[in-house]
Design a protein around this motif. Structure first.
Motif, PDB file in Angstrom:
ATOM      1  N   ARG A  28       0.842  -1.195   0.000  1.00  0.00           N
ATOM      2  CA  ARG A  28       0.000   0.000   0.000  1.00  0.00           C
ATOM      3  C   ARG A  28       0.873   1.238   0.000  1.00  0.00           C
ATOM      4  NH1 ARG A  28      -3.646   0.245   4.779  1.00  0.00           N
ATOM      5  NH2 ARG A  28      -3.966   2.241   3.829  1.00  0.00           N
ATOM      6  N   CYS A  31       0.094   4.416   2.032  1.00  0.00           N
ATOM      7  CA  CYS A  31       0.315   4.417   3.483  1.00  0.00           C
ATOM      8  C   CYS A  31       1.507   5.297   3.837  1.00  0.00           C
ATOM      9  CB  CYS A  31       0.545   2.989   3.958  1.00  0.00           C
ATOM     10  SG  CYS A  31       0.968   2.848   5.703  1.00  0.00           S
ATOM     11  N   TRP A  32       2.503   5.347   2.944  1.00  0.00           N
ATOM     12  CA  TRP A  32       3.754   6.067   3.212  1.00  0.00           C
ATOM     13  C   TRP A  32       3.760   7.469   2.630  1.00  0.00           C
ATOM     14  CZ3 TRP A  32       5.565   3.258   6.815  1.00  0.00           C
ATOM     15  CH2 TRP A  32       5.359   1.886   6.791  1.00  0.00           C
TER      16      TRP A  32
END
Length: 56
Positions: A28, A31-32
């Motif tokens: 994902r 997410c970062w």
């Protein structure tokens, strides 16, 4: 940047590779870095942890 860091013996945190690896393993990328550029709080935490490992 890499070339300058080598030339001057400076620390360089290769965040592009770090985020690429995180995105690949977590599955994902948002997410970062939700927009692919600016880190999320989790991305900032990952950067901080990586920096501390680099300079400690």
């Amino acid at each position: 940047m890499r070339k300058l860091a080598r030339k001057y013996g400076a620390h360089l945190l290769a965040a592009d590779g770090m985020f690429g690896e995180l995105a690949a393993t977590a599955g994902r990328p948002e997410c970062w870095a939700a927009d692919g550029v600016h880190p999320t709080p989790a991305g900032h935490a990952a950067l901080a942890a990586a920096w501390l490992r680099l300079v400690a």
